[in-house]
Write a protein that holds these residues in place. Structure first.
Motif, PDB file in Angstrom:
ATOM      1  N   ALA A  76       0.836  -1.203   0.000  1.00 60.02           N
ATOM      2  CA  ALA A  76       0.000   0.000   0.000  1.00 60.02           C
ATOM      3  C   ALA A  76       0.870   1.254   0.000  1.00 60.02           C
ATOM      4  N   ALA A  77       1.940   1.225   0.807  1.00 60.79           N
ATOM      5  CA  ALA A  77       2.842   2.379   0.853  1.00 60.79           C
ATOM      6  C   ALA A  77       3.547   2.557  -0.487  1.00 60.79           C
ATOM      7  N   GLY A  78       4.004   1.452  -1.061  1.00 61.42           N
ATOM      8  CA  GLY A  78       4.686   1.526  -2.354  1.00 61.42           C
ATOM      9  C   GLY A  78       3.777   2.066  -3.432  1.00 61.42           C
ATOM     10  N   TYR A 138       6.664  -6.365  -5.028  1.00 64.03           N
ATOM     11  CA  TYR A 138       6.888  -5.252  -5.956  1.00 64.03           C
ATOM     12  C   TYR A 138       5.955  -5.353  -7.158  1.00 64.03           C
ATOM     13  N   GLY A 139       5.737  -6.592  -7.615  1.00 63.53           N
ATOM     14  CA  GLY A 139       4.824  -6.792  -8.730  1.00 63.53           C
ATOM     15  C   GLY A 139       3.426  -6.291  -8.390  1.00 63.53           C
ATOM     16  N   LEU A 140       3.028  -6.565  -7.170  1.00 63.73           N
ATOM     17  CA  LEU A 140       1.703  -6.131  -6.729  1.00 63.73           C
ATOM     18  C   LEU A 140       1.627  -4.607  -6.662  1.00 63.73           C
ATOM     19  N   ILE A 141       2.750  -3.988  -6.275  1.00 67.02           N
ATOM     20  CA  ILE A 141       2.784  -2.522  -6.261  1.00 67.02           C
ATOM     21  C   ILE A 141       2.563  -1.996  -7.672  1.00 67.02           C
ATOM     22  N   VAL A 142       3.284  -2.583  -8.627  1.00 67.56           N
ATOM     23  CA  VAL A 142       3.169  -2.139 -10.019  1.00 67.56           C
ATOM     24  C   VAL A 142       1.734  -2.281 -10.509  1.00 67.56           C
ATOM     25  N   ALA A 143       1.143  -3.459 -10.279  1.00 63.97           N
ATOM     26  CA  ALA A 143      -0.209  -3.707 -10.791  1.00 63.97           C
ATOM     27  C   ALA A 143      -1.226  -2.771 -10.144  1.00 63.97           C
ATOM     28  N   ASN A 144      -1.128  -2.601  -8.831  1.00 62.71           N
ATOM     29  CA  ASN A 144      -2.074  -1.718  -8.147  1.00 62.71           C
ATOM     30  C   ASN A 144      -1.934  -0.271  -8.592  1.00 62.71           C
ATOM     31  N   MET A 200      -6.503   7.759  -0.255  1.00 62.23           N
ATOM     32  CA  MET A 200      -7.268   6.979  -1.233  1.00 62.23           C
ATOM     33  C   MET A 200      -6.414   5.862  -1.825  1.00 62.23           C
ATOM     34  N   ALA A 201      -5.212   6.241  -2.274  1.00 63.18           N
ATOM     35  CA  ALA A 201      -4.327   5.283  -2.932  1.00 63.18           C
ATOM     36  C   ALA A 201      -3.931   4.176  -1.962  1.00 63.18           C
ATOM     37  N   PHE A 202      -3.563   4.588  -0.751  1.00 62.81           N
ATOM     38  CA  PHE A 202      -3.088   3.622   0.234  1.00 62.81           C
ATOM     39  C   PHE A 202      -4.149   2.564   0.503  1.00 62.81           C
TER      40      PHE A 202
END
Lengths: 275, 303
Positions: A76-78, A138-144, A200-202
């Protein structure tokens, strides 16, 4: 008399709406503090047993909740950071600059909201295998980020629109570069909106499930949403424990949204009310 | 007068600065959304199995033909439309009522505002967990309450009943989406000018006419935007449905996204799954086109 009826109906409608909104969360809390003996009854006990620690007792030892929450907070932070970094510049360009493709760029940002995640899932999965991003936070950060960043742009653009241009003009004449203007003038002025869009993003990433369940297969990298979902229909974990975990997972977004709800709404509304 | 053609590098960078600013986000979106989208569309014209993804072969429109001849898909299309329409109408209706209520009561406003933040902020998976428990046929609090009020018979099945699963799902969806809808509608309500109300009141307009001729036209654009957003969200929603019902019982809550997920990740028919996804995408685009047509009509009529 008529006035009284109006008042009574307004009050009762207010209570009804509030009841509908609050009750499920209240029930989550109540169940988390209810011993199993009192849970499975035709007429349930409507209040929690405050004297006990209920499902919260040893919660973090029995479930992997600590790890799940840590992973969730990390992505979430990323996601917040990357969305903000890219979004803030894009928002400035769309709000302030005049160029021919502007409408098209705005459309692209909006179009991302129309794509069903599920359609992108398969090709993204293939792409992530190639890039080694499967089973990676990290992949999840990219996708989100792909799904969150356009919302960030929307909110921040609305905020920059409200900053009078004259302030910038003066700075331009003084020879400030476009980046310096943003850093020194725009960012401080739209700080509340930056906070709102960060929240919102987090929590968008915090709540997300589909991407997480597809891209993370390793139990050690599970996030809270996918971890909690494994508890559904699983009988080994008592219900009060499940609800305690759900409560802890729900609390952070509740608190933050309560704190800055007004900001978020005005950010979203300035986009939709003005059209 | 002669134009000065030469530009200093600084002027050049000023002129194209927006592309520099936009480059990171656009490139990122192109990679993580644009490319997968195109690949997804391409995949829908192939027969690709997840076990042997390298043996993908092009089959033209065969997937699309099969799709619309398959009763399962047509059923999921119907479920999707039922789900989307009822949850959008529900969220708009309850959202509008709540917004009007908040606009009326000064004291109640803050109370409601705080209360409706809960459904809005709660993560879908946590929502699914609590509602699974609340809808429990034997021990669930919903049955206990409704039975005590003599509304439903004892041990009514909700999420595992083919007739009641979809309405239950719509109920949870409306519960989750009406708060944001009402907050945004409230923002629009408050932008209606007070003078207009006063003028209409002096002309003798009643509460209903006040709403119909003053409030509603002002809110129309916002209602349209919210309809669009709610529809798109409904078409995309997966997490809540998946965890609450997994599309069951007997496919009564299998929306297109659920079918797509099943088809691709349980049966491994990636090509066919992508075809479903493409149809879903086209539906979203159609909603957006409708919206722009409707929005333009509003704009023309108010001009």
């Amino acid at each position: 008399m008529k006035k009284l009826i109006g008042k009574v109906s307004i009050t009762s409608f207010t209570i009804l709406i509030a009841f509908i909104a609050i009750f499920p969360i209240y029930w989550m809390f109540t169940t988390s503090l209810l011993p199993t003996s009192k849970m499975f009854k035709a007429v349930p006990q409507l209040y929690p047993n405050f004297g006990t620690s209920g499902g919260y007792n040893n919660l973090f030892e029995v479930l992997n909740l600590g790890l799940w929450l840590k992973n969730t907070a990390f992505i979430a932070a990323g996601c917040t950071l990357t969305s903000l970094l890219m979004g803030i510049f894009a928002a400035y360009a769309i709000s302030r600059r005049r160029f021919r493709a502007k409408g098209f760029v705005g459309f692209i940002m909006f179009a991302t909201q129309m794509l069903p995640e599920a359609l992108l899932l398969i090709p993204l999965y293939a792409l992530f295998i190639k890039l080694g991003l499967i089973n990676s936070l990290y992949g999840l950060i990219v996708a989100n980020t792909a799904f969150v960043m356009p919302i960030t742009v929307w909110i921040l653009k609305g905020a920059i629109d409200n900053v009078p241009y004259e302030i910038e003009e003066a700075a331009t004449i003084d020879g400030c570069s476009i980046f310096k203007i943003q850093r020194l003038i725009i960012w401080p002025l739209i700080a509340p909106s930056i906070v709102a869009s960060s929240v919102m993003a987090f929590f968008h990433a915090w709540n997300e499930y589909l991407l997480a369940t597809t891209f993370i297969l390793d139990p050690d990298k599970r996030v809270a949403s996918t971890g909690l979902a494994t508890l559904i229909g699983e009988l080994a974990t008592p219900l009060d424990r499940v609800m305690s975990a759900a409560m802890i997972y729900t609390l952070p977004p509740l608190i933050f949204f309560l704190l800055i709800q007004k900001r978020i709404v005005s950010g979203l509304a300035s986009g939709s009310v003005k059209g | 007068m002669q134009k000065i053609k030469q530009r200093s590098p600084k002027q050049f960078s000023r002129k194209y600065a927006h592309w520099v600013l936009l480059a990171p986000s656009l490139l990122f979106l192109a990679m993580v959304m644009g490319y997968p989208l195109l690949r997804g569309l391409q995949l829908s014209f192939t027969e690709t199995n997840s076990l042997t993804p390298t043996m993908s072969k092009g089959v033209g429109f065969k997937n699309y033909q099969n799709l619309f001849q398959s009763p399962g898909f047509v059923a999921s299309l119907v479920v999707t439309i039922k789900y989307a329409v009822s949850s959008v109408v529900g969220a708009l209706g309850l959202g509008l009522a709540t917004a009007l209520l908040m606009n009326r009561t000064a004291k109640g406003k803050y109370f409601i505002r705080a209360a409706i933040t809960l459904p809005w902020a709660a993560p879908p998976i946590a929502v699914a967990l609590i509602f699974t428990w609340m809808f429990n046929p034997q021990y669930g609090v919903i049955n206990a309450g409704l039975h005590a009020l003599k509304i439903v018979p004892k041990e009514t099945h909700w999420l595992d009943s083919p007739t009641l699963a979809l309405p239950s799902l719509v109920f949870v969806t409306v519960w989750m989406t009406f708060p944001l809808t009402s907050l945004i509608l409230l923002a629009a309500l408050q932008s209606v000018s007070k003078e207009l109300y006063e003028a209409a009141k002096i002309d003798g307009a009643g509460t209903f006419n006040l709403f119909r001729y003053v409030t509603f036209p002002f809110m129309k654009p916002t209602i349209y935007v919210m309809t669009l957003l709610l529809s798109i969200w409904a078409l995309r929603r997966f997490d809540l449905i998946w965890v609450l019902t997994q599309g069951g019982p007997v496919d009564s809550t299998t929306t297109m996204v659920v079918r797509l997920f099943r088809e691709s990740f349980e049966f491994g028919n990636l090509g066919y799954g992508a075809t479903i996804g493409t149809v879903g995408f086209v539906l979203s685009v159609l909603c957006t086109v409708f919206y722009f047509l409707a929005a333009r009509r509003v704009e023309e009529s108010t001009r």
